[in-house]
Design a protein around this motif. Structure first.
Motif, PDB file in Angstrom:
ATOM      1  N   ALA A  22      18.800 -58.205  24.979  1.00  0.00           N
ATOM      2  CA  ALA A  22      18.467 -59.457  25.849  1.00  0.00           C
ATOM      3  C   ALA A  22      17.423 -60.132  25.061  1.00  0.00           C
ATOM      4  O   ALA A  22      17.345 -61.382  25.136  1.00  0.00           O
ATOM      5  CB  ALA A  22      17.868 -59.133  27.007  1.00  0.00           C
ATOM      6  N   ASP A  23      16.662 -59.381  24.142  1.00  0.00           N
ATOM      7  CA  ASP A  23      15.758 -60.343  23.363  1.00  0.00           C
ATOM      8  C   ASP A  23      15.990 -60.799  22.082  1.00  0.00           C
ATOM      9  O   ASP A  23      15.232 -61.323  21.295  1.00  0.00           O
ATOM     10  CB  ASP A  23      14.399 -59.379  23.158  1.00  0.00           C
ATOM     11  CG  ASP A  23      13.654 -58.846  24.523  1.00  0.00           C
ATOM     12  OD1 ASP A  23      14.002 -59.851  25.502  1.00  0.00           O
ATOM     13  OD2 ASP A  23      13.139 -57.883  24.659  1.00  0.00           O
ATOM     14  N   ALA A  24      17.268 -60.231  21.719  1.00  0.00           N
ATOM     15  CA  ALA A  24      17.766 -60.519  20.237  1.00  0.00           C
ATOM     16  C   ALA A  24      18.366 -61.823  20.300  1.00  0.00           C
ATOM     17  O   ALA A  24      19.340 -62.304  21.192  1.00  0.00           O
ATOM     18  CB  ALA A  24      18.679 -59.601  19.889  1.00  0.00           C
TER      19      ALA A  24
ATOM     20  N   ILE B 257      19.532 -53.941  17.106  1.00  0.00           N
ATOM     21  CA  ILE B 257      19.966 -54.376  18.519  1.00  0.00           C
ATOM     22  C   ILE B 257      20.420 -53.244  19.332  1.00  0.00           C
ATOM     23  O   ILE B 257      21.462 -52.772  19.092  1.00  0.00           O
ATOM     24  CB  ILE B 257      20.747 -55.615  18.389  1.00  0.00           C
ATOM     25  CG1 ILE B 257      20.207 -56.639  17.548  1.00  0.00           C
ATOM     26  CG2 ILE B 257      20.867 -56.220  19.947  1.00  0.00           C
ATOM     27  CD1 ILE B 257      20.998 -57.815  17.281  1.00  0.00           C
ATOM     28  N   ALA B 258      19.661 -52.886  20.308  1.00  0.00           N
ATOM     29  CA  ALA B 258      20.106 -51.706  21.360  1.00  0.00           C
ATOM     30  C   ALA B 258      20.603 -52.368  22.461  1.00  0.00           C
ATOM     31  O   ALA B 258      20.059 -53.208  22.918  1.00  0.00           O
ATOM     32  CB  ALA B 258      18.878 -50.823  21.623  1.00  0.00           C
ATOM     33  N   CYS B 259      21.699 -51.689  23.148  1.00  0.00           N
ATOM     34  CA  CYS B 259      22.061 -51.861  24.429  1.00  0.00           C
ATOM     35  C   CYS B 259      20.862 -52.110  25.489  1.00  0.00           C
ATOM     36  O   CYS B 259      20.068 -51.120  25.401  1.00  0.00           O
ATOM     37  CB  CYS B 259      23.038 -50.446  24.835  1.00  0.00           C
ATOM     38  SG  CYS B 259      23.465 -50.832  26.453  1.00  0.00           S
TER      39      CYS B 259
ATOM     40  N   PHE C 161      22.885 -62.248  14.133  1.00  0.00           N
ATOM     41  CA  PHE C 161      22.857 -60.731  14.366  1.00  0.00           C
ATOM     42  C   PHE C 161      22.481 -60.188  12.765  1.00  0.00           C
ATOM     43  O   PHE C 161      22.069 -59.109  12.751  1.00  0.00           O
ATOM     44  CB  PHE C 161      23.872 -59.950  14.957  1.00  0.00           C
ATOM     45  CG  PHE C 161      25.576 -60.609  14.335  1.00  0.00           C
ATOM     46  CD1 PHE C 161      25.949 -59.443  13.346  1.00  0.00           C
ATOM     47  CD2 PHE C 161      25.988 -61.464  14.865  1.00  0.00           C
ATOM     48  CE1 PHE C 161      26.953 -59.856  12.820  1.00  0.00           C
ATOM     49  CE2 PHE C 161      27.125 -61.719  14.180  1.00  0.00           C
ATOM     50  CZ  PHE C 161      27.789 -61.025  13.210  1.00  0.00           C
ATOM     51  N   GLU C 162      22.927 -60.815  11.906  1.00  0.00           N
ATOM     52  CA  GLU C 162      22.952 -60.327  10.509  1.00  0.00           C
ATOM     53  C   GLU C 162      21.301 -60.343  10.136  1.00  0.00           C
ATOM     54  O   GLU C 162      21.228 -59.207   9.527  1.00  0.00           O
ATOM     55  CB  GLU C 162      23.530 -61.422   9.427  1.00  0.00           C
ATOM     56  CG  GLU C 162      24.766 -61.522   9.662  1.00  0.00           C
ATOM     57  CD  GLU C 162      25.150 -62.817  10.359  1.00  0.00           C
ATOM     58  OE1 GLU C 162      24.252 -63.222  11.180  1.00  0.00           O
ATOM     59  OE2 GLU C 162      26.253 -63.253  10.348  1.00  0.00           O
ATOM     60  N   GLU C 163      20.545 -60.733  10.870  1.00  0.00           N
ATOM     61  CA  GLU C 163      19.101 -60.462  10.624  1.00  0.00           C
ATOM     62  C   GLU C 163      18.553 -59.400  11.181  1.00  0.00           C
ATOM     63  O   GLU C 163      17.388 -58.896  10.754  1.00  0.00           O
ATOM     64  CB  GLU C 163      18.342 -61.751  11.180  1.00  0.00           C
ATOM     65  CG  GLU C 163      18.538 -63.011  10.272  1.00  0.00           C
ATOM     66  CD  GLU C 163      18.007 -64.181  11.011  1.00  0.00           C
ATOM     67  OE1 GLU C 163      16.999 -64.019  11.822  1.00  0.00           O
ATOM     68  OE2 GLU C 163      18.202 -65.394  10.945  1.00  0.00           O
TER      69      GLU C 163
END
Length: 164
Positions: A144-146, A60-62, A151-153
């Protein structure tokens, strides 16, 4: 910059321009991270990693990251726009434990030198870094898309460690 200033100067002796040029531009610092602690009494925030803990980088990127160039679209204002964004400085380098082991600042701080794929060793180009898979290019999902509740996925399985 053609001289190999990083071999003759300490991090503290470097000019701001030299300091900034040390960044390899991998953008791993722009990824969301979490600490796996498995302990019910673990603190909500921490300034260091305890022996029983492990840092996990996610894909997951900023949202400010340009994932093609691996650069921040709002670099000058990043800490204003993203309060959790940490500006790496000579003063706080020792406390920023979550930088990946491949980070050029961390490598130099630990006395390991620059990696062979670093842009300063490749005519200022990021090509070798991207080719070696050391950047986040093509490996991320926008914040925004995550699904941040899961988040573990998104734990990153691609190379985060040093190649050399």
């Amino acid at each position: 910059m053609t001289d190999r200033f990083w071999e003759t100067k300490s991090l503290d002796e470097m000019t701001q321009t030299e300091w900034e040029s040390l960044c390899d531009g991998c953008a791993k610092c722009c990824l969301h991270k979490f600490i796996d602690d498995d302990a019910a009494d673990a603190p909500a925030t921490t300034n260091y990693v305890q022996q029983s803990e492990e840092i996990h980088f996610t894909s997951i990127a900023c949202d400010l990251l340009n994932t093609k160039t691996c650069s921040c679209t709002q670099y000058a204002r990043r800490t204003e726009l993203v309060p959790d964004c940490v500006k790496l400085t000579k003063d706080n380098l020792k406390e920023i434990f979550f930088m990946p082991t491949s980070c050029s600042y961390r490598r130099l701080h630990e006395g390991r030198g620059l990696p062979s794929w670093h842009p300063l060793l490749n005519r200022g180009k990021k090509t070798a870094m991207h080719r070696e898979g050391m950047s986040v290019r093509g490996k991320t999902v926008a914040e925004a898309d995550a699904d941040l509740d899961n988040f573990e996925e998104y734990i990153a399985l691609w190379p985060l460690q040093d190649l050399d």
